[in-house]
Each structure stands twice: as structure tokens, then as C-alpha cells.
Scaffold this active site. Sequence first.
Site, PDB file in Angstrom:
ATOM      1  N   LEU C  61       0.821  -1.219   0.000  1.00 55.07           N
ATOM      2  CA  LEU C  61       0.000   0.000   0.000  1.00 55.07           C
ATOM      3  C   LEU C  61       0.851   1.264   0.000  1.00 55.07           C
ATOM      4  O   LEU C  61       0.332   2.367  -0.115  1.00 55.07           O
ATOM      5  CB  LEU C  61      -0.967  -0.014   1.190  1.00 55.07           C
ATOM      6  CG  LEU C  61      -2.048  -1.113   1.106  1.00 55.07           C
ATOM      7  CD1 LEU C  61      -2.920  -1.113   2.352  1.00 55.07           C
ATOM      8  CD2 LEU C  61      -2.907  -0.934  -0.138  1.00 55.07           C
ATOM      9  N   ASP C 305       0.155  -9.714  -4.317  1.00 47.76           N
ATOM     10  CA  ASP C 305       1.428  -8.989  -4.437  1.00 47.76           C
ATOM     11  C   ASP C 305       1.228  -7.691  -5.220  1.00 47.76           C
ATOM     12  O   ASP C 305       2.106  -7.268  -5.987  1.00 47.76           O
ATOM     13  CB  ASP C 305       2.518  -9.856  -5.066  1.00 47.76           C
ATOM     14  CG  ASP C 305       3.918  -9.282  -4.822  1.00 47.76           C
ATOM     15  OD1 ASP C 305       4.044  -8.276  -4.072  1.00 47.76           O
ATOM     16  OD2 ASP C 305       4.884  -9.831  -5.373  1.00 47.76           O
ATOM     17  N   HIS C 309       3.594   1.283  -8.636  1.00 47.60           N
ATOM     18  CA  HIS C 309       4.809   2.083  -8.847  1.00 47.60           C
ATOM     19  C   HIS C 309       4.452   3.315  -9.663  1.00 47.60           C
ATOM     20  O   HIS C 309       3.642   3.245 -10.582  1.00 47.60           O
ATOM     21  CB  HIS C 309       5.879   1.275  -9.585  1.00 47.60           C
ATOM     22  CG  HIS C 309       6.556   0.264  -8.720  1.00 47.60           C
ATOM     23  ND1 HIS C 309       7.399   0.612  -7.686  1.00 47.60           N
ATOM     24  CD2 HIS C 309       6.489  -1.086  -8.713  1.00 47.60           C
ATOM     25  CE1 HIS C 309       7.836  -0.483  -7.091  1.00 47.60           C
ATOM     26  NE2 HIS C 309       7.301  -1.530  -7.684  1.00 47.60           N
TER      27      HIS C 309
END
Lengths: 315, 175, 435
Positions: C61, C305, C309
Site C-alpha cells: 500500500l 502482491d 509504482h
Amino acid sequence: MRHLLSISDLTKVQALSILDTATELARVSDGAVKKLPTLRGRTIVNLFVEDSTRTRISFEAAAKRLSADVINFSAKGSSLSKGESLKDTALTLQAMGADAVVIRHGASGAPQRLADSDWMRGSVINAGDGTHEHPSQALLDAFTIRKHCVKGGNDLVGVRVAIVGDILHSRVARSNVLLLNLLGASVTLVAPPTLLPVGVESWPVKISYDLDKVIGSVDVVMMLRVQQERMNDLFFPNAREYSRYFGLNADRLRLMSHNSIVMHPGPMNRGLEIAAEVADSARSVIVEQVANGVSVRMAILYVLLAGGPLEAGVK
Amino acid sequence: MSIALSAPDISRALKRISHEILEANTSSDQIVLLGIPTRGAHLALRIAANMSSLAGHTIPVGMLDITMHRDDLRMRPPRPIMPTSIPDSGIQGRDLVLIDDVLFSGRTIRAGLDALGEIGRPHTVQLAVLIDRGHRELPIRADFVGKNLPTSIAQSVKVHLNEVDGIDEVLIEES
Amino acid sequence: MSPHRYLIKGATMPDGRICDLLIVAGLIQTISAKIEDTDAIVIKANGSVILPGLVDLHTHLRQPGREDAETVLSGSRAGAKGGFTALSAMANTSPVADNAGVVEQVFRLGQQAGLVDVFPIGAVTQGLEGVVLAEIGAMADSLARVRVFSDDGNCVFDPLVMRRGLEYIKKFDGVIAQHAQEPRLTVGSQMNEGEVSAILGLKGWPAIAEEAIIARDVLLVDHVKSRLHICHVTTAGGVEIIRWAKARGINVTAEVTPHHLLLTDDFARSYDPVFKVNPPLRTEKDVMALREGLCDGTIDIVATDHAPHSSESKECEWHEASFGMLALETALSIVQKTMIDSHLMNWTQVANCLSTAPARIAGYGDHGQPLQVGSIANITIVDPHASWSVDRDLSASKSRNTPFHGFELPGVVTYTFFKGVPTLFAGALVENDVS
């Protein structure tokens, strides 16, 4: 054809057409007038994020002989060394109106990133990317081999080539394997097992760990440079042992078959992968490779840049 | 589509050009012929053969590719470069005759004159063509013409030669 | 109509029965073939599949530290959109979640967002450096009541540190989620080591680097009788080792990510770093082994997962790019595509591996409850017959790095109920007032 990123972009016909064009263009380099008007008004940027004086001046000479405007953009002292991203560099080149970018980059795939992105519209020519490919080198090598080893016929069928050294990290080896295979030559990779990539089994080549067993039965011995930074990275015990098993010295030169040639993409480590007397011997075509490089790069620029778009092809 | 020249017509025209070139150049041993590939080069070979037998000695002949000097490269897809071969005599100080199949806009010949500059400086440059179809865009004219063929700009002229196409003929096509 | 009464009509239960469900005050009050309730807000499921709310055991997060890439709130939104009611926030934030302060902060941010339960994962070692144990006890006793510990992003490489960590968490029945990556074998590694890396000239990441750590750790956990969870298994060999360990009765669980169930290292041929992920995409053979392992229970759960980004971390050369992919919003669709539509699993098994089992492993008692009367109404409704085209610009995440942009995927999540309140209603996010 818009970009030259990998030899795998080429068909056999396209590859041969580049070599044939280079053959005609070699006349220009030999003649009194070293300039053609073909790319007048075109702007070619040499974007050398990784330094390579040899490749850069070869492309520069090729572009200038075709009358293109050349802008050199090298890492040292430029915004590239100040952490500018590839994207921002590309946007800058686009804004300057670059028709083509000749890119040398330390990261594998960087030229393809440029070509696939919408950051710039021009042609992208891979002048060596990381440990991936160096297609113009492979084309000039094939051009040189064809001149020396082929009688009649325009491809390389029947020519036997040994590529010796650090295959794992070599972009020259990757492009050469693809192109030599495309043109019908048979290739043997000779290296210590540590310097062959996992997955090499799927390549269209033979593998050998023993240079002495291979050297007498090939027409071309292509030596690869051993990078200084591999020395202390567990690939081989030390330079002396590497040289003993995989170096091309005068003894091995004598084992080579009649009419066979020695090649090296440069720059050489004399005394490490190649002995000075071999580099300077009659079998060595290393200096000629450099001269052929200009003709072949002229041919690449011509094929990519001289024509207009395909849809304009009405007489 | 109509046939403008048949095989015998072409043969007669080339013979006449061969005679005319010899008449126009007093010293035949100074003449060099250069054909512009593809079909101009074959015409040059035929004319050279004619002239050699008329003159009693070999007339040097070669070919000159002009692709790299074209001014319309960017208007079309890239085209292959054709071979250039210059006779051993060279062209320096010679009476050079450029030979092509069709003279149209004149741009090919302009490129040919530029291409010659790379090779040397002839004493004179002359031009022989099989067909002159008019519509010049540059101040260029032929010294020796097989046939003047008035055409409309919409038409196209196709020269077929035995060596390339398996037949000798000149066609006019409406487009 | 009361905002606390929802009547779901004609939902397909995981076992295939078609039922009506009545949700009242956060609980499932009635399940029956036909329910009428004039007070309730009626949702016509029209045969869509109803699942216990999805539980993710592996979410990044990014808050605190990289709020430009994701926040607890934006990640919660992405979770709700993907059908999740619980997320597990990985510890590799900046500062690292290696103390009670950070985990409580993340926990509170989750509660404020109020779209899912956000359960912080604590670091095993200080600063994720693999040297000194983090304050595991303090994190366990904190408001966040941390039970899952992981240095994810880094491997707990030192076998002694791993041993001590495994022993220490027994005090409160914790579990260590190991990121299995032998560091010396993966220095500078960029992608799976094999035929594709050989051609692309990208530094290889051998399967053995993952398998060696899995093998070591199942033996370690057996020795100290603790509890081990293996994060994102990606190799056929890894599946084999876990299968062997489970057959020996070793207390190990394992997860697989949606992307490793679908994508192979062939995608790296584009050099587009959106396909750059840690651990890397593997081969077709590995993908098939992972599906089989999930099917036969060797791999217990699917965990996303989810790794957001910023664009500058991905709009660059492959070498320069960060590892990781968005996953929350596409997870269920990928599982349907790879496991349901290929007839490997049924919806009961999907409910187990995306909800019941992860809730059990992590000890999230309010989640993964069976769809029965009296259960807390954490519920996901998915239309398995609809499909959608993934558009990264429509993502609820702050980042855009989905590898599935442009993919046509089956299964559209239409409703998510978090403790009886819709967070996703007819495909649209609902911002709750958590009063």
C-alpha cells in the site's frame, strides 16, 4: 523497415540487400569523392549513453558521407550524466526533429523501448545495447566474411565460424549468431561453461569448451573481448588461465586451416584474448572490419532513411 | 495499351543512334558509353556492340547507378542500389555518352550528371535515349533519340527488353 | 428503505445453489430460495456468483513513504473494486513497519478509509536488513494485533535469523511469510534465467534461487515446530518441495500470485518493464505446475502482491525499472480465467483460496466466514459471464502499472459488501461515511 533493433527484425532478403548495398557504397569510400547527397537535410543523432568512440565515429562517418546532419549526444558532460531519463532525452530529440537516433546504451532493450514508445517518431538504430545485440557489428562482420570466404553465391552457406570468448555478456555474439545462422553459416561457440548463458542450448549453434579441437576446422575465428570487470567475478580463475585455454596465440594460429581468417570487434586486449602477433598477422582482417563498418552503416542508414513511407510508393 | 515500337523498330533505332554517335564524335577511340540501370545499361551494351563493329575496335561500356543522387528518394519506398561499373579506361577527358531508355522529366539525367561528378571529369557528356516522351521539368535535352513519342502526362511508357523482360517492345499505357 | 438492509436476489452460491440473501445490520440474516422484504434495498444478482469477501495476504500500500504511488485509501479503493474486504499491508514502507508505531498508523489509516480491513504485516528484522529481529512482540500486542511477519522485498536470508524469527512468533501463533530469494544467486538479476533471458541479454534469475530457500525453510520450520508461509511461489520445483513438505506434515502454507498463474517470461521480449516483477515471470511449464499446485492444495491461496509504482519507475529502461505489478482489481478475473474457465477448479475452491484460507492463515476472524446465517456480511458478487477490457487509466489505484492493460478478461466484480455495507455497488465505488 523503420528501425534496426535486432538481427531478428531482418529477413534473409533484407540482410542480403544491406550487404549488397554496402558493396556498392564501398566504392564511395574508395573513390576520390567521399560524399553522396542522398540524406541531405536529414538529421541523425548519435545518442551514446554508453561511451564507444569507435562505433560512434563509424556511424558519424557513414552519416556524413551520405550528407546527413549529425548531432552527437554523449553521456559525458551532458544531461544524461545528470540523471535525465531516457524518456526526457527522447522527447528532446523529437523536439529537435531527429529523423533517426543511433543509440548505444548499457541497458539491454533500451533501443526497443525508444522505438516502441511514443516519445519520438524517428527511426531507431541499435548501436549496441547492454548484453543484448549489436546488429550493425554483425552486418559488418558478415560483409567481411562474405568478401573473404565466399566464392560465388551471395549468402554464407557452407562457411564455418567459431565465436570464441565471453558469449554470456556479448551483444556481438548474440547478433552474429542470429545473422550467421540466417545467412546459412554454421556457428560454433567456444567458451568456458561459466561464460555461456543458461538457455544457449536453444540457439542454432554447436558448443565447445575446447578451442584447440575447433580451431583447425573453421574458416573464421571471431575473438570476443574479455571485459575487465569479469576478471574478479568468478567466471575464470585469472587472466593467465583464460588466455592459456581461450586466447588466440601464435601456436593456435598455426593450427588454423588454409585461407581462414581472424576477426575481432575491437577494442582488443592484446596478450589476453589475442596475441599481438596474431592481431598483426596476415590472417587478421581486424583493420578491414573497421573500414567495412562505414560502408555497412551507410547501407543501414540508406535502407532506413532514404526512402519515403511505403504508402507513397506510386510512380 | 498500344505498341509504339516493335522489336525491329527498336533494333533500327539503336543502329541509327550508334551511327549518329560515331558521326558526332570525330575520334571514336575517345568515346565511353555508360548505361543507366536497369534497361539503359542493356541498351548501352547493344549500342556498344553496334559501334564496335562499325568502328573496328572495342568501344568501352559500363553502367552508372544514379539512385543515391535522386531528388525524389523520399517520395517513394526505399529502392535497391544497382551496380555501377566503370570501364578500365575511366572517363577522365573522354567523350562520354549516357544512355537511358526513356527521357521524361529529366530528373534521372540530372542525377546522372551529379553521379558522374564522383567519378571524374569527361571532356564532353552527351545523352542518348531510346524514347523521348516530352514533359521535361529541367533544362535537359537528348543528343541522340531513337523515337520522339508525344504522350499525355496521364499515359505511361513501358520499355521491355529481351534481356530483362523476354521481349523487345515499347508500350503506351493509359493509366 | 433502510440503508442497513440489503436483499440479494438470485445469487449463485459457490456450490451452485441459487438463493436469495438478506443482509441486516452487517450480518447475513436469512438465506433462502425466495425472500421478500419491502424495507430492503434489492440487488438483482441474476445468477452472478456470490463469494465470501476476498482476503489478500500480500498487498503493497506504499504508505507511509511513497504516497505518490499508492496510499492506504487508494489501495483500499482498488481492493474494494476487485472484490476484497481485507488487505494485508506489507512492511516495506518508508519508514519500515518494524515497530508498533508504524503498524498502528497503517491500521488506523485503513480504518479511516473504511473500505476494507487493512491488516499491517510486521517486518521480521529491523529495516528489513535481515540482521536484527524487529520488535515483533510489540507489533503483536499493538492495536494492529500483527500476526503475519515478513521482510517481503527482501529474503530473510541468514538461516539463524530465520530460525530465531520462526521460534519467536510461536509465542502468539504468528506466521512468517518468507520472500524466498537467495541473494547471492540473484545479484543484479532481471528476469527468469532461461531461453528468453539468454536471447534478451538480461541477467538471469534462476529458479534454484527460490527453491533453495523454500527447501531450507521447510526443514527449519519442521525443526522448530513453528508456522511458515511461502510468499509468491513461482517455480515448478518450488511446488514440488512444498508438496513434499506437506506430505511430511510440515506446517507450511504457500501462495501464488494471479500474474504467475497466467503470464510467462515471454512477455519480457517487449522489454516493457510493466512485466518486470519480483519474483520474475517464469516459463509455461512453471505456470502449469502452479495451477496444478493450487488445484491440489499444495498451494493454499492466491495472494495479489499488488505492487504499485509511479510512472517514472516504469517508463524507463528495463534495468532501471522497479519490480512489481498492480493486481487487486484484476485478481479475481485472472483466477477465473486460469482456474475456472479452464475447468481446473470450481467456485467453492476459489472461495477457499481467495477468502477462507488466507483469513485462516492470517487469523482474520471477521473474514472468510462461510456464507451462512449469522456470518459477518463480507461478500463479493461477480458476474462470471460478463467480460471487461482492462484499461489502466480507469484503475482505482494511484499507479498505472498493470501488465493486463488491453487484456480482455472474464468476470466482472459488481458488488462488494464490507461488514454489511456496500463498498462497490453495481460496479461503482461507494465512499462510506464510517460513522
